[in-house]
Design a protein around this motif. Structure first.
Motif, PDB file in Angstrom:
ATOM      1  N   ARG A   8       0.838  -3.788   2.779  1.00  0.00           N
ATOM      2  CA  ARG A   8      -0.405  -3.016   2.624  1.00  0.00           C
ATOM      3  C   ARG A   8      -1.570  -3.684   3.334  1.00  0.00           C
ATOM      4  O   ARG A   8      -1.648  -4.907   3.372  1.00  0.00           O
ATOM      5  CB  ARG A   8      -0.785  -2.934   1.143  1.00  0.00           C
ATOM      6  N   ALA A   9      -2.494  -2.854   3.802  1.00  0.00           N
ATOM      7  CA  ALA A   9      -3.809  -3.313   4.289  1.00  0.00           C
ATOM      8  C   ALA A   9      -3.705  -4.449   5.305  1.00  0.00           C
ATOM      9  O   ALA A   9      -4.314  -5.513   5.140  1.00  0.00           O
ATOM     10  CB  ALA A   9      -4.671  -3.749   3.106  1.00  0.00           C
ATOM     11  N   LEU A  10      -2.951  -4.208   6.346  1.00  0.00           N
ATOM     12  CA  LEU A  10      -2.808  -5.214   7.396  1.00  0.00           C
ATOM     13  C   LEU A  10      -4.138  -5.335   8.155  1.00  0.00           C
ATOM     14  O   LEU A  10      -4.619  -4.361   8.723  1.00  0.00           O
ATOM     15  CB  LEU A  10      -1.696  -4.749   8.341  1.00  0.00           C
ATOM     16  N   CYS A  11      -4.731  -6.508   8.112  1.00  0.00           N
ATOM     17  CA  CYS A  11      -6.033  -6.721   8.771  1.00  0.00           C
ATOM     18  C   CYS A  11      -5.950  -7.952   9.662  1.00  0.00           C
ATOM     19  O   CYS A  11      -5.421  -8.986   9.243  1.00  0.00           O
ATOM     20  CB  CYS A  11      -7.121  -6.967   7.730  1.00  0.00           C
ATOM     21  N   ALA A  12      -6.504  -7.849  10.866  1.00  0.00           N
ATOM     22  CA  ALA A  12      -6.471  -8.984  11.798  1.00  0.00           C
ATOM     23  C   ALA A  12      -7.872  -9.558  11.960  1.00  0.00           C
ATOM     24  O   ALA A  12      -8.870  -8.874  11.739  1.00  0.00           O
ATOM     25  CB  ALA A  12      -5.925  -8.528  13.136  1.00  0.00           C
ATOM     26  N   HIS A  13      -7.917 -10.821  12.348  1.00  0.00           N
ATOM     27  CA  HIS A  13      -9.198 -11.441  12.700  1.00  0.00           C
ATOM     28  C   HIS A  13      -8.991 -12.295  13.950  1.00  0.00           C
ATOM     29  O   HIS A  13      -8.091 -13.132  13.999  1.00  0.00           O
ATOM     30  CB  HIS A  13      -9.721 -12.319  11.561  1.00  0.00           C
ATOM     31  N   CYS A 166      -1.964  -9.461   5.050  1.00  0.00           N
ATOM     32  CA  CYS A 166      -1.570  -8.222   4.375  1.00  0.00           C
ATOM     33  C   CYS A 166      -1.157  -8.583   2.954  1.00  0.00           C
ATOM     34  O   CYS A 166      -1.019  -9.760   2.623  1.00  0.00           O
ATOM     35  CB  CYS A 166      -0.423  -7.534   5.123  1.00  0.00           C
ATOM     36  N   VAL A 167      -0.986  -7.560   2.132  1.00  0.00           N
ATOM     37  CA  VAL A 167      -0.452  -7.765   0.779  1.00  0.00           C
ATOM     38  C   VAL A 167       0.953  -7.189   0.754  1.00  0.00           C
ATOM     39  O   VAL A 167       1.190  -6.093   1.280  1.00  0.00           O
ATOM     40  CB  VAL A 167      -1.349  -7.080  -0.275  1.00  0.00           C
ATOM     41  N   LEU A 168       1.889  -7.927   0.178  1.00  0.00           N
ATOM     42  CA  LEU A 168       3.252  -7.434  -0.025  1.00  0.00           C
ATOM     43  C   LEU A 168       3.435  -7.195  -1.523  1.00  0.00           C
ATOM     44  O   LEU A 168       3.188  -8.108  -2.331  1.00  0.00           O
ATOM     45  CB  LEU A 168       4.280  -8.469   0.450  1.00  0.00           C
ATOM     46  N   ASP A 169       3.818  -5.982  -1.886  1.00  0.00           N
ATOM     47  CA  ASP A 169       4.110  -5.700  -3.290  1.00  0.00           C
ATOM     48  C   ASP A 169       5.158  -4.598  -3.403  1.00  0.00           C
ATOM     49  O   ASP A 169       5.650  -4.099  -2.377  1.00  0.00           O
ATOM     50  CB  ASP A 169       2.829  -5.370  -4.079  1.00  0.00           C
ATOM     51  N   SER A 170       5.500  -4.213  -4.639  1.00  0.00           N
ATOM     52  CA  SER A 170       6.568  -3.216  -4.844  1.00  0.00           C
ATOM     53  C   SER A 170       6.049  -1.792  -4.793  1.00  0.00           C
ATOM     54  O   SER A 170       6.840  -0.861  -4.738  1.00  0.00           O
ATOM     55  CB  SER A 170       7.217  -3.409  -6.213  1.00  0.00           C
ATOM     56  N   GLU A 171       4.715  -1.646  -4.859  1.00  0.00           N
ATOM     57  CA  GLU A 171       4.156  -0.304  -5.039  1.00  0.00           C
ATOM     58  C   GLU A 171       3.761   0.387  -3.755  1.00  0.00           C
ATOM     59  O   GLU A 171       3.887   1.605  -3.629  1.00  0.00           O
ATOM     60  CB  GLU A 171       2.886  -0.377  -5.908  1.00  0.00           C
ATOM     61  N   GLY A 172       3.207  -0.364  -2.816  1.00  0.00           N
ATOM     62  CA  GLY A 172       2.676   0.267  -1.612  1.00  0.00           C
ATOM     63  C   GLY A 172       1.385   0.997  -1.907  1.00  0.00           C
ATOM     64  O   GLY A 172       0.641   0.610  -2.792  1.00  0.00           O
ATOM     65  N   GLY A 173       1.154   2.090  -1.211  1.00  0.00           N
ATOM     66  CA  GLY A 173      -0.102   2.824  -1.359  1.00  0.00           C
ATOM     67  C   GLY A 173      -0.427   3.470  -0.041  1.00  0.00           C
ATOM     68  O   GLY A 173       0.373   3.391   0.909  1.00  0.00           O
ATOM     69  N   GLU A 174      -1.604   4.083   0.049  1.00  0.00           N
ATOM     70  CA  GLU A 174      -1.960   4.804   1.269  1.00  0.00           C
ATOM     71  C   GLU A 174      -1.934   3.881   2.491  1.00  0.00           C
ATOM     72  O   GLU A 174      -2.465   2.773   2.444  1.00  0.00           O
ATOM     73  CB  GLU A 174      -3.357   5.399   1.103  1.00  0.00           C
ATOM     74  N   GLY A 175      -1.293   4.346   3.550  1.00  0.00           N
ATOM     75  CA  GLY A 175      -1.268   3.579   4.797  1.00  0.00           C
ATOM     76  C   GLY A 175      -0.318   2.386   4.769  1.00  0.00           C
ATOM     77  O   GLY A 175      -0.280   1.602   5.707  1.00  0.00           O
ATOM     78  N   SER A 176       0.449   2.229   3.686  1.00  0.00           N
ATOM     79  CA  SER A 176       1.325   1.063   3.612  1.00  0.00           C
ATOM     80  C   SER A 176       2.644   1.348   4.350  1.00  0.00           C
ATOM     81  O   SER A 176       2.926   2.482   4.722  1.00  0.00           O
ATOM     82  CB  SER A 176       1.603   0.698   2.151  1.00  0.00           C
ATOM     83  N   ALA A 177       3.423   0.292   4.534  1.00  0.00           N
ATOM     84  CA  ALA A 177       4.724   0.444   5.193  1.00  0.00           C
ATOM     85  C   ALA A 177       5.789  -0.191   4.307  1.00  0.00           C
ATOM     86  O   ALA A 177       5.585  -1.291   3.786  1.00  0.00           O
ATOM     87  CB  ALA A 177       4.729  -0.252   6.544  1.00  0.00           C
ATOM     88  N   ARG A 178       6.916   0.492   4.137  1.00  0.00           N
ATOM     89  CA  ARG A 178       8.022  -0.106   3.388  1.00  0.00           C
ATOM     90  C   ARG A 178       8.856  -0.954   4.349  1.00  0.00           C
ATOM     91  O   ARG A 178       9.128  -0.531   5.483  1.00  0.00           O
ATOM     92  CB  ARG A 178       8.885   0.995   2.762  1.00  0.00           C
ATOM     93  N   VAL A 179       9.221  -2.162   3.938  1.00  0.00           N
ATOM     94  CA  VAL A 179      10.096  -3.001   4.756  1.00  0.00           C
ATOM     95  C   VAL A 179      11.514  -2.518   4.484  1.00  0.00           C
ATOM     96  O   VAL A 179      12.096  -2.807   3.437  1.00  0.00           O
ATOM     97  CB  VAL A 179       9.932  -4.499   4.394  1.00  0.00           C
ATOM     98  N   GLU A 180      12.081  -1.756   5.423  1.00  0.00           N
ATOM     99  CA  GLU A 180      13.415  -1.169   5.200  1.00  0.00           C
ATOM    100  C   GLU A 180      14.502  -2.223   5.299  1.00  0.00           C
ATOM    101  O   GLU A 180      15.459  -2.218   4.532  1.00  0.00           O
ATOM    102  CB  GLU A 180      13.684  -0.071   6.234  1.00  0.00           C
ATOM    103  N   ASP A 181      14.348  -3.101   6.280  1.00  0.00           N
ATOM    104  CA  ASP A 181      15.338  -4.178   6.429  1.00  0.00           C
ATOM    105  C   ASP A 181      14.734  -5.259   7.317  1.00  0.00           C
ATOM    106  O   ASP A 181      13.825  -4.997   8.129  1.00  0.00           O
ATOM    107  CB  ASP A 181      16.638  -3.636   7.047  1.00  0.00           C
ATOM    108  N   VAL A 182      15.230  -6.464   7.153  1.00  0.00           N
ATOM    109  CA  VAL A 182      14.732  -7.579   7.974  1.00  0.00           C
ATOM    110  C   VAL A 182      15.865  -8.564   8.199  1.00  0.00           C
ATOM    111  O   VAL A 182      16.691  -8.775   7.309  1.00  0.00           O
ATOM    112  CB  VAL A 182      13.478  -8.226   7.320  1.00  0.00           C
ATOM    113  N   LEU A 183      15.911  -9.116   9.388  1.00  0.00           N
ATOM    114  CA  LEU A 183      16.980 -10.048   9.750  1.00  0.00           C
ATOM    115  C   LEU A 183      16.362 -11.247  10.476  1.00  0.00           C
ATOM    116  O   LEU A 183      15.646 -11.069  11.473  1.00  0.00           O
ATOM    117  CB  LEU A 183      17.989  -9.319  10.661  1.00  0.00           C
TER     118      LEU A 183
END
Ligand code: UT7
Length: 328
Positions: A8-13, A166-183
């Motif tokens: 969620r809420a991926l922000c760069a600086h 970013c924040v990683l959690d189980s709920e997500g929310g508007e504009g969030s992305a689900r991590v489907e898989d990672v290797l």
């Protein structure tokens, strides 16, 4: 059990100061044409003398928490991917948790070099599998210009500073992305190809001048070959184990190290340039921050829409590499 890890809420600086190719031509024997043709990089950003990697991370983290309207006290973990921490210890994660007044969170840094974002997604998923109520602040931050050898034209033109959170959690929310898989993968037998120096292997006594081992060193050509081969391999493996092909991917966001590597990987995976996101002309290689910075820009530019599947892949020192599938 469905494993739910949402980003969620991926922000760069990115720091303001810019180093152009012409600035570098005044330091070493190089020129704008060589750098653009061989790397695709035109500019890179450099943190101020008064800043450290933790300050870049803090700016990104504050924006991220503001966007989610989450209090820092609701966090359970702070994770930081970096190969250029302020200190060997304390960790950037502890510095951040303290600055944000996050309370007694689990706070730790980890090192996977340019693959840090992807390794962090894997760690985040593991923490969420263990305790689904976890709320993880995950930052990637780099002060690479502090370890660049400004006398080495083979590396000093490549790197820039940046952070993302970013924040990683189980709920997500508007504009969030689900991590489907990672290797995530690695090959420690090739550890000498890229080294970020300055650790305890540099044996200094007070008063000693620093030598080359203090800085970033890289065998560029060999690194290039491994980067192309492993990013293609890990993307193909990840897609295949999910029963997907590149046709199921709306946007491909590879690590931003070299435009020729990006083009070679894209062409071997059979993905056209219109589905590949590239922003390295402006930032150079920002190591762990490279992919989240690119994702944040791609979203802001309207290149990622709700429902899109995004494939990310990275490669870096270690050697480490990996890929992840994100569903927005
Ligand atoms: O993020 C972690 C992973 N890192 C990477 O993925 C980086 C991978 N490697 C690369 O991106 C490329 O190998 C580089 C951009 C680092 C170098 O490009 P290259 O096409 O592999 O060049 P090279 O190292 O084979 O060097 C070719 C020539 C050499 O001169 P000679 O020996 O042919 O006379 C170098 O000395 O280019 C010279 N050279 C430069 N010339 C002008 C190297 N750096 C420069 C420079 N300006 N900055």
């Amino acid at each position: 059990m469905t494993l739910n890890c949402h980003l969620r809420a991926l922000c760069a600086h990115v720091p303001e100061t810019v180093i152009t190719n012409d600035d570098l031509a005044a330091l070493v024997d190089t020129n704008d044409q060589w750098i653009v043709e061989r790397t695709g990089i035109r500019r890179r950003h450099r943190l101020a003398d008064t800043e450290n990697a933790s300050d870049l991370a803090l700016a990104a983290a504050r924006r991220c928490l503001e966007e989610t309207a989450l209090p820092a006290r609701s966090l359970t973990h702070v994770l930081a991917a970096t190969c250029t921490p302020d200190h060997l210890s304390p960790s950037i994660a502890c510095i951040l948790a303290g600055a944000l007044d996050a309370g007694p969170v689990m706070a730790m840094d980890f090192g996977a070099a340019c693959t840090g974002f992807i390794y962090g997604l894997s760690l985040g998923r593991a923490f969420l599998a263990q305790a689904p109520e976890s709320r993880i602040l995950f930052v990637c931050t780099e002060a690479l210009t502090r370890r660049v050898n400004w006398q080495d034209r083979g590396t000093c033109v490549l790197f820039g500073d940046a952070a993302a959170a970013c924040v990683l959690d189980s709920e997500g929310g508007e504009g969030s992305a689900r991590v489907e898989d990672v290797l995530c993968q690695s090959d420690g037998t090739q550890r000498d190809l890229i080294v970020v120096g300055g650790g305890t292997a540099c044996r200094y006594a007070p008063g000693d001048p620093v030598d080359d081992s203090f800085f970033i060193s890289m065998r560029g050509r060999d690194t290039y070959k491994h980067a192309v081969r492993q990013m293609v391999q890990v993307c193909e493996t990840l897609l295949a184990r999910n029963g997907l092909t590149m046709d199921d991917v709306e946007l491909f966001v590879p690590h931003q190290a070299n435009i020729r590597i990006i083009e070679a990987v894209g062409s071997r995976l059979g993905v056209g340039a219109e589905r590949v996101f590239v922003n390295l002309a402006e930032y150079g290689n920002t190591s762990s921050a490279s992919i989240p910075l690119a994702l944040a820009e791609a979203r802001a530019a309207g290149r990622i829409r709700p429902g899109d599947r995004v494939l990310v892949t990275a490669f870096g020192a270690g050697l480490t590499w990996g890929a992840a599938l994100l569903r927005f």
